[in-house]
Design an enzyme around this catalytic site. Structure first.
Site, PDB file in Angstrom:
ATOM      1  N   LYS A   2       0.832  -1.207   0.000  1.00 11.10           N
ATOM      2  CA  LYS A   2       0.000   0.000   0.000  1.00 11.10           C
ATOM      3  C   LYS A   2       0.866   1.257   0.000  1.00 11.10           C
ATOM      4  O   LYS A   2       0.629   2.184  -0.785  1.00 11.10           O
ATOM      5  CB  LYS A   2      -0.893   0.009   1.259  1.00 11.10           C
ATOM      6  CG  LYS A   2      -1.466   1.368   1.604  1.00 11.10           C
ATOM      7  CD  LYS A   2      -2.266   1.353   2.879  1.00 11.10           C
ATOM      8  CE  LYS A   2      -1.503   1.617   4.149  1.00 11.10           C
ATOM      9  NZ  LYS A   2      -1.140   3.028   4.416  1.00 11.10           N
ATOM     10  N   ASN A   3       1.875   1.267   0.872  1.00  9.79           N
ATOM     11  CA  ASN A   3       2.676   2.489   1.013  1.00  9.79           C
ATOM     12  C   ASN A   3       3.646   2.706  -0.144  1.00  9.79           C
ATOM     13  O   ASN A   3       4.276   3.757  -0.239  1.00  9.79           O
ATOM     14  CB  ASN A   3       3.409   2.493   2.357  1.00  9.79           C
ATOM     15  CG  ASN A   3       2.440   2.731   3.508  1.00  9.79           C
ATOM     16  OD1 ASN A   3       1.284   3.105   3.280  1.00  9.79           O
ATOM     17  ND2 ASN A   3       2.885   2.501   4.722  1.00  9.79           N
ATOM     18  N   ARG A  29      -3.984  10.781   5.082  1.00 10.45           N
ATOM     19  CA  ARG A  29      -2.873  11.744   5.038  1.00 10.45           C
ATOM     20  C   ARG A  29      -2.038  11.641   3.773  1.00 10.45           C
ATOM     21  O   ARG A  29      -1.485  12.629   3.305  1.00 10.45           O
ATOM     22  CB  ARG A  29      -1.929  11.495   6.214  1.00 10.45           C
ATOM     23  CG  ARG A  29      -2.485  11.788   7.548  1.00 10.45           C
ATOM     24  CD  ARG A  29      -1.418  11.508   8.580  1.00 10.45           C
ATOM     25  NE  ARG A  29      -0.187  12.209   8.230  1.00 10.45           N
ATOM     26  CZ  ARG A  29       0.073  13.466   8.564  1.00 10.45           C
ATOM     27  NH1 ARG A  29      -0.795  14.148   9.276  1.00 10.45           N
ATOM     28  NH2 ARG A  29       1.190  14.031   8.197  1.00 10.45           N
ATOM     29  N   CYS A  46      -3.713  13.023  13.941  1.00  7.60           N
ATOM     30  CA  CYS A  46      -4.459  11.780  13.822  1.00  7.60           C
ATOM     31  C   CYS A  46      -4.168  10.955  15.053  1.00  7.60           C
ATOM     32  O   CYS A  46      -3.441  11.392  15.939  1.00  7.60           O
ATOM     33  CB  CYS A  46      -4.131  11.044  12.536  1.00  7.60           C
ATOM     34  SG  CYS A  46      -2.514  10.301  12.543  1.00  7.60           S
ATOM     35  N   ARG A  86       1.639  14.637  13.790  1.00  9.35           N
ATOM     36  CA  ARG A  86       2.069  14.453  12.402  1.00  9.35           C
ATOM     37  C   ARG A  86       2.094  15.730  11.559  1.00  9.35           C
ATOM     38  O   ARG A  86       1.299  15.901  10.632  1.00  9.35           O
ATOM     39  CB  ARG A  86       1.209  13.378  11.721  1.00  9.35           C
ATOM     40  CG  ARG A  86       1.320  12.045  12.416  1.00  9.35           C
ATOM     41  CD  ARG A  86       0.540  10.958  11.748  1.00  9.35           C
ATOM     42  NE  ARG A  86       1.222  10.390  10.599  1.00  9.35           N
ATOM     43  CZ  ARG A  86       0.698   9.458   9.828  1.00  9.35           C
ATOM     44  NH1 ARG A  86      -0.508   9.006  10.085  1.00  9.35           N
ATOM     45  NH2 ARG A  86       1.357   8.974   8.804  1.00  9.35           N
ATOM     46  N   ASP A  95       5.214   0.731  12.316  1.00 11.85           N
ATOM     47  CA  ASP A  95       3.950   0.119  11.882  1.00 11.85           C
ATOM     48  C   ASP A  95       3.775  -1.304  12.415  1.00 11.85           C
ATOM     49  O   ASP A  95       2.676  -1.849  12.345  1.00 11.85           O
ATOM     50  CB  ASP A  95       3.871   0.118  10.345  1.00 11.85           C
ATOM     51  CG  ASP A  95       3.677   1.523   9.803  1.00 11.85           C
ATOM     52  OD1 ASP A  95       3.001   2.332  10.458  1.00 11.85           O
ATOM     53  OD2 ASP A  95       4.223   1.820   8.721  1.00 11.85           O
ATOM     54  N   ARG A 137      -8.208  -0.434   5.571  1.00  9.28           N
ATOM     55  CA  ARG A 137      -7.426   0.584   4.838  1.00  9.28           C
ATOM     56  C   ARG A 137      -6.085   0.011   4.379  1.00  9.28           C
ATOM     57  O   ARG A 137      -5.532   0.458   3.385  1.00  9.28           O
ATOM     58  CB  ARG A 137      -7.164   1.802   5.740  1.00  9.28           C
ATOM     59  CG  ARG A 137      -8.406   2.619   6.018  1.00  9.28           C
ATOM     60  CD  ARG A 137      -8.061   3.831   6.854  1.00  9.28           C
ATOM     61  NE  ARG A 137      -6.975   4.586   6.238  1.00  9.28           N
ATOM     62  CZ  ARG A 137      -6.232   5.494   6.866  1.00  9.28           C
ATOM     63  NH1 ARG A 137      -6.462   5.785   8.121  1.00  9.28           N
ATOM     64  NH2 ARG A 137      -5.273   6.135   6.238  1.00  9.28           N
TER      65      ARG A 137
HETATM   66  N1  EPU Z   1       7.439  14.603  10.864  1.00  9.21           N
HETATM   67  C1  EPU Z   1       7.654  15.927  11.146  1.00  9.21           C
HETATM   68  N2  EPU Z   1       7.494  16.829  10.127  1.00  9.21           N
HETATM   69  C2  EPU Z   1       7.170  16.453   8.867  1.00  9.21           C
HETATM   70  C3  EPU Z   1       6.957  15.093   8.570  1.00  9.21           C
HETATM   71  C4  EPU Z   1       7.108  14.180   9.606  1.00  9.21           C
HETATM   72  O1  EPU Z   1       7.950  16.292  12.283  1.00  9.21           O
HETATM   73  O2  EPU Z   1       7.036  17.325   7.990  1.00  9.21           O
HETATM   74  C5  EPU Z   1       7.568  13.618  11.939  1.00  9.21           C
HETATM   75  C6  EPU Z   1       6.254  12.853  12.190  1.00  9.21           C
HETATM   76  O3  EPU Z   1       5.388  13.575  13.033  1.00  9.21           O
HETATM   77  C7  EPU Z   1       6.743  11.567  12.803  1.00  9.21           C
HETATM   78  C8  EPU Z   1       8.073  11.335  12.066  1.00  9.21           C
HETATM   79  O4  EPU Z   1       8.462  12.603  11.536  1.00  9.21           O
HETATM   80  O5  EPU Z   1       6.975  11.752  14.168  1.00  9.21           O
HETATM   81  C9  EPU Z   1       8.050  10.340  10.956  1.00  9.21           C
HETATM   82  O6  EPU Z   1       6.946  10.608  10.095  1.00  9.21           O
HETATM   83  P1  EPU Z   1       6.980  10.307   8.547  1.00  9.21           P
HETATM   84  O7  EPU Z   1       6.861  11.591   7.811  1.00  9.21           O
HETATM   85  O8  EPU Z   1       8.145   9.426   8.236  1.00  9.21           O
HETATM   86  O9  EPU Z   1       5.634   9.460   8.376  1.00  9.21           O
HETATM   87  P2  EPU Z   1       4.651   9.574   7.167  1.00  9.21           P
HETATM   88  O10 EPU Z   1       5.430   9.770   5.944  1.00  9.21           O
HETATM   89  O11 EPU Z   1       3.547  10.495   7.487  1.00  9.21           O
HETATM   90  C10 EPU Z   1       4.714   7.046   6.528  1.00  9.21           C
HETATM   91  C11 EPU Z   1       3.735   5.918   6.332  1.00  9.21           C
HETATM   92  C12 EPU Z   1       3.198   5.506   7.696  1.00  9.21           C
HETATM   93  C13 EPU Z   1       4.385   5.070   8.567  1.00  9.21           C
HETATM   94  C14 EPU Z   1       5.438   6.188   8.645  1.00  9.21           C
HETATM   95  C15 EPU Z   1       6.692   5.777   9.370  1.00  9.21           C
HETATM   96  C16 EPU Z   1       2.782   6.194   4.136  1.00  9.21           C
HETATM   97  C17 EPU Z   1       1.623   6.591   3.319  1.00  9.21           C
HETATM   98  N3  EPU Z   1       2.654   6.347   5.457  1.00  9.21           N
HETATM   99  O12 EPU Z   1       4.023   8.112   7.138  1.00  9.21           O
HETATM  100  O13 EPU Z   1       2.343   4.399   7.478  1.00  9.21           O
HETATM  101  O14 EPU Z   1       3.932   4.758   9.859  1.00  9.21           O
HETATM  102  O15 EPU Z   1       5.816   6.603   7.318  1.00  9.21           O
HETATM  103  O16 EPU Z   1       7.324   4.740   8.700  1.00  9.21           O
HETATM  104  O17 EPU Z   1       3.784   5.737   3.612  1.00  9.21           O
HETATM  105  C18 EPU Z   1       0.474   2.994   7.844  1.00  9.21           C
HETATM  106  O18 EPU Z   1       0.701   2.471   6.745  1.00  9.21           O
HETATM  107  O19 EPU Z   1      -0.366   2.521   8.652  1.00  9.21           O
HETATM  108  C19 EPU Z   1       1.194   4.216   8.230  1.00  9.21           C
HETATM  109  C20 EPU Z   1       0.780   5.007   9.214  1.00  9.21           C
END
Ligand code: EPU
Length: 420
Positions: free
Chosen positions: A22-23, A95, A119, A124, A307, A399
């Site tokens: 998915k990701n 998101r 969330c 986030r 995850d 999801r």
């Molecule tokens: N963060 C910031 N600022 C930003 C972006 C992120 O402070 O601009 C922080 C976040 O708050 C968090 C950390 O950095 O504490 C890591 O967040 P990241 O941006 O890596 O997460 P994401 O890109 O929003 C993706 C996956 C998530 C997975 C995380 C961590 C997708 C669509 N989502 O989220 O997947 O948990 O990386 O590996 O790829 C899931 O599939 O259930 C899911 C939540």
């Protein structure tokens, strides 16, 4: 709304096949918006609520998406991309919709994308995405809950991430693909899904190097060409089935897996007494009579995936001894703890740490899924709990897992989907 009804205590045995990730598919769908002329074909797309949401986002923006359900194929044509706004009602559902920011800015030179908001797993923020695009020359502001950005052509630059952000890295890679000159992302996320996005974009003629390491460079190109692409298998679905074998003391052969994506998960399962063997695209997992306690700290890839934190916690609930879990990626990702304790687990949380005293048996109860991965952890707990476990709000699990109940039933679980 559906619920799962699980009668626990069945040892799993048999073969399961993992779907595409998915990701990986979500950013690839967003990335298909970068193609001005022609079609992108994506094969082996899983049938998941989040993928349907992303397809709706693309269609809302003016792309056409043809679906071939039997073939699990999506054909995307974004020649007629004509809207630059991704509204709150779509972004708040998922998101990952925020990933259209980079492609929209690169293609249309302006965009207005709703802030996703907090969330259940924490606040986030998207400050790293915003900082990155402003480094690439975009004028960017936040107004009335939206990120509004405009540019001439984005211009390559060096972007330093304070911490590796998974979708942040993907968003910048997509924007930089059509930028003028070279972009370097320092402290980039190195997850396999980031690498897969880079491979997909490179198959269209992009100039991305170093994906999978902490420094990614993108040499901007003027335009891309059509492609046909098959995304990587879902390492999180694979890890969930590995843990299902482990927690039930069962034996599963898991097909369509890239074992190297699961290094840290394998390492922790081995420490918990699980037997694992593998070949190129297959992993065989045999659970012990009783799992041993194991301590885990979540960390960006190649660390232990956040995850899988709720799922490994399910294992520690019934392991012999005291385990410690520390969540360092998200601020508030222990929502499953109350639910596990309802099943008879003994977990104490203090800040980002949880101490889990393994108990001999969990007992069935009604519990509630609060996000995809917490939901998967509850399913694992339900598989070993004595009696009946009801899991409400299964839509969260849907999801990210395609009909998980059917796959589990095929290997011996007693699990039904019912109307709640
Ligand atoms: N963060 C910031 N600022 C930003 C972006 C992120 O402070 O601009 C922080 C976040 O708050 C968090 C950390 O950095 O504490 C890591 O967040 P990241 O941006 O890596 O997460 P994401 O890109 O929003 C993706 C996956 C998530 C997975 C995380 C961590 C997708 C669509 N989502 O989220 O997947 O948990 O990386 O590996 O790829 C899931 O599939 O259930 C899911 C939540």
């Amino acid at each position: 709304m559906d619920k799962f009804v699980i009668e626990g205590g069945k040892r799993l045995s048999g073969t399961v096949r993992v779907n595409s990730s998915k990701n990986a598919v979500l950013p690839i769908l967003a990335g298909s918006l970068l193609l001005e002329k022609g079609e992108v074909i994506i094969n082996k797309v899983p049938d998941l609520a989040d993928i349907h949401t992303m397809v709706k986002v693309l269609e809302h923006l003016g792309a056409t998406v043809k679906t071939y359900p039997g073939d699990r194929k999506l054909v995307i044509n974004s020649e007629s991309l004509n809207k630059y706004e991704a509204p709150y009602e779509l972004v708040s559902k998922m998101r990952a919709s925020f990933l259209v920011l980079g492609p929209l800015l690169a293609r249309l030179k302006k965009t207005k994308v709703s802030l996703p908001g907090g969330c259940v797993i924490g606040p986030r923020p998207v400050n790293l995405h915003v900082m990155g695009f402003s480094k690439l020359g975009a004028k960017i502001s936040e107004e009335h809950g939206y990120v509004i950005a405009s540019c001439d052509r984005l211009k390559g630059n060096t972007i330093y991430f304070d911490r590796p952000s998974h979708t942040g890295t993907e968003n910048i890679i997509m924007g930089a693909t059509l930028a003028e000159g070279r972009t370097t992302i320092v402290n980039a996320a190195s997850d396999p899904e980031v690498v897969d996005l880079a491979c997909f974009l490179n198959s269209m003629g992009a100039g991305i190097q170093g994906a999978g390491s902490s420094t990614v460079t993108i040499n901007g190109v003027k335009k891309l060409k059509p492609t046909e692409y098959t995304p990587i298998p879902d390492r999180l679905e694979a890890a969930t089935f590995m843990m299902a074998a482990a927690i039930t003391g069962g034996y599963l052969e898991i097909k369509n897996v890239i074992p190297e994506h699961l290094g840290m998960v394998k390492n922790k399962l081995l420490k918990a007494g699980v037997e694992i063997s593998e070949d190129r695209k297959r992993i065989k997992v045999k659970g012990p009579k009783r799992l041993k306690a194991v301590s885990v700290t979540t960390y960006p890839f190649p660390g232990f995936p956040t995850d899988m934190q709720a799922s490994v916690m399910a294992l520690t609930c019934v392991a012999d001894g005291t385990s410690h879990i520390r969540e360092t990626v998200f601020e508030d990702r222990f929502s499953q703890v109350m639910e596990f304790n309802r099943l008879g687990a003994d977990i104490k949380v203090s800040g980002d740490r949880a101490a889990i005293n393994g108990v001999k048996d969990l007992r069935g109860a009604s519990v509630m899924a609060s996000d995809i991965r917490a939901g998967a952890g509850l399913v694992l707990a339900g598989l070993v709990a004595s009696g009946v476990t009801e899991i409400l709000r299964v839509y969260h699990i849907d999801r990210g897992y395609e009909r998980i109940e059917n796959k589990l039933r095929k290997v011996g679980a007693q699990i039904e989907r019912k109307r709640a």
